[in-house]
Design a protein around this motif. Structure first.
Motif, short mmCIF file in Angstrom:
data_model
loop_
_atom_site.label_atom_id
_atom_site.label_comp_id
_atom_site.label_asym_id
_atom_site.label_seq_id
_atom_site.Cartn_x
_atom_site.Cartn_y
_atom_site.Cartn_z
N VAL A 195 36.95 31.22 48.99
CA VAL A 195 36.57 31.30 47.58
C VAL A 195 36.25 32.74 47.18
O VAL A 195 36.64 33.21 46.11
CB VAL A 195 35.36 30.38 47.29
CG1 VAL A 195 34.86 30.58 45.88
CG2 VAL A 195 35.73 28.93 47.53
N ALA A 196 35.55 33.45 48.06
CA ALA A 196 35.09 34.81 47.74
C ALA A 196 36.25 35.80 47.59
O ALA A 196 36.26 36.60 46.64
CB ALA A 196 34.11 35.29 48.80
N LEU A 197 37.22 35.77 48.50
CA LEU A 197 38.30 36.76 48.43
C LEU A 197 39.25 36.54 47.25
O LEU A 197 39.63 37.52 46.61
CB LEU A 197 39.05 36.84 49.76
CG LEU A 197 38.26 37.56 50.85
CD1 LEU A 197 39.02 37.56 52.17
CD2 LEU A 197 37.92 38.98 50.45
N PRO A 198 39.62 35.32 46.92
CA PRO A 198 40.40 35.16 45.68
C PRO A 198 39.62 35.59 44.44
O PRO A 198 40.20 36.17 43.51
CB PRO A 198 40.74 33.66 45.64
CG PRO A 198 40.74 33.27 47.09
CD PRO A 198 39.65 34.08 47.71
N ALA A 199 38.32 35.33 44.41
CA ALA A 199 37.50 35.79 43.28
C ALA A 199 37.47 37.32 43.25
O ALA A 199 37.54 37.93 42.17
CB ALA A 199 36.09 35.23 43.38
N LEU A 200 37.36 37.94 44.42
CA LEU A 200 37.41 39.39 44.51
C LEU A 200 38.77 39.92 44.05
O LEU A 200 38.85 40.95 43.37
CB LEU A 200 37.12 39.85 45.95
CG LEU A 200 37.14 41.35 46.19
CD1 LEU A 200 35.99 42.02 45.46
CD2 LEU A 200 37.08 41.65 47.68
N PHE A 201 39.84 39.21 44.39
CA PHE A 201 41.18 39.59 43.96
C PHE A 201 41.25 39.65 42.44
O PHE A 201 41.75 40.61 41.85
CB PHE A 201 42.22 38.61 44.52
CG PHE A 201 43.64 38.96 44.20
CD1 PHE A 201 44.37 39.78 45.05
CD2 PHE A 201 44.26 38.48 43.05
CE1 PHE A 201 45.68 40.11 44.77
CE2 PHE A 201 45.57 38.81 42.76
CZ PHE A 201 46.29 39.62 43.62
N VAL A 202 40.73 38.62 41.79
CA VAL A 202 40.73 38.58 40.32
C VAL A 202 39.87 39.70 39.75
O VAL A 202 40.28 40.39 38.80
CB VAL A 202 40.26 37.20 39.81
CG1 VAL A 202 40.07 37.21 38.30
CG2 VAL A 202 41.24 36.12 40.21
N ALA A 203 38.71 39.94 40.35
CA ALA A 203 37.83 41.01 39.86
C ALA A 203 38.50 42.38 40.02
O ALA A 203 38.43 43.23 39.12
CB ALA A 203 36.50 40.98 40.61
N MET A 204 39.17 42.61 41.15
CA MET A 204 39.86 43.89 41.36
C MET A 204 41.07 44.01 40.44
O MET A 204 41.39 45.11 39.98
CB MET A 204 40.29 44.04 42.82
CG MET A 204 39.14 44.15 43.81
SD MET A 204 38.03 45.55 43.49
CE MET A 204 36.65 44.75 42.72
N ALA A 205 41.74 42.90 40.15
CA ALA A 205 42.87 42.94 39.21
C ALA A 205 42.40 43.34 37.82
O ALA A 205 43.02 44.19 37.16
CB ALA A 205 43.57 41.58 39.18
N VAL A 206 41.29 42.77 37.37
CA VAL A 206 40.75 43.12 36.07
C VAL A 206 40.31 44.59 36.05
O VAL A 206 40.59 45.33 35.10
CB VAL A 206 39.58 42.18 35.70
CG1 VAL A 206 38.84 42.67 34.47
CG2 VAL A 206 40.09 40.77 35.49
N THR A 207 39.65 45.03 37.12
CA THR A 207 39.22 46.42 37.22
C THR A 207 40.42 47.36 37.20
O THR A 207 40.43 48.36 36.49
CB THR A 207 38.41 46.63 38.51
OG1 THR A 207 37.29 45.76 38.50
CG2 THR A 207 37.95 48.06 38.66
N ARG A 208 41.45 47.03 37.98
CA ARG A 208 42.64 47.87 38.07
C ARG A 208 43.36 47.95 36.72
O ARG A 208 43.81 49.01 36.30
CB ARG A 208 43.59 47.31 39.13
CG ARG A 208 44.66 48.31 39.52
CD ARG A 208 45.99 47.64 39.57
NE ARG A 208 47.08 48.55 39.71
CZ ARG A 208 47.48 49.44 38.81
NH1 ARG A 208 46.80 49.63 37.73
NH2 ARG A 208 48.53 50.19 38.99
#
Length: 128
Positions: A4-17
């Motif tokens: 759960v944590a890494l896909p959520a991190l993926f989305v957060a990094m995508a938004v940041t990027r």
């Protein structure tokens, strides 16, 4: 928990990027960090070709975490030329639309193209 944590991190990094791209890289011929669409393509092509996914869930989680970190890295990626983006789009469409053997072949081809650009693009992609 990592599932759960890494896909959520993926989305957060995508938004940041995407925010960083909008603020700093719009007029540039290159961008810093892995493009969000490239990261998503690697994951999708890996799942469609059967190399990552439900059969190997921890590998999928690991790849997601690595790509999340690469999206906000300082590695410079040149923008794709129109003809290369068209080829990738056609291969991607065929990987999604075709089923069975041919769908897997195009998914594998898409995975090879995406990984080639991911690893070789910063150094060897066509320069103007």
């Amino acid at each position: 928990g990592l599932g759960v944590a890494l896909p959520a991190l993926f989305v957060a990094m995508a938004v940041t990027r995407l925010g960083l791209y909008t603020a700093y890289d719009v007029e540039s011929d290159a961008t810093e960090g892995v493009q969000t669409t490239l990261a998503a393509t690697v994951i999708a092509a890996g799942v469609l070709s059967g190399y990552i996914g439900p059969v190997r869930p921890m590998f999928l989680v690991a790849v997601t975490g690595v790509l999340a970190a690469m999206m906000v890295s300082t590695i410079g990626y040149p923008d794709l030329h129109a003809q290369d983006a068209t080829v990738m789009g056609v291969v991607q469409a065929l990987a999604i639309l075709l089923t069975g053997f041919y769908g897997a072949v195009f998914a594998f081809g898409l995975l090879v193209l995406a990984l080639s650009y991911l690893f070789l693009g910063p150094t060897f992609y066509w320069r103007k």
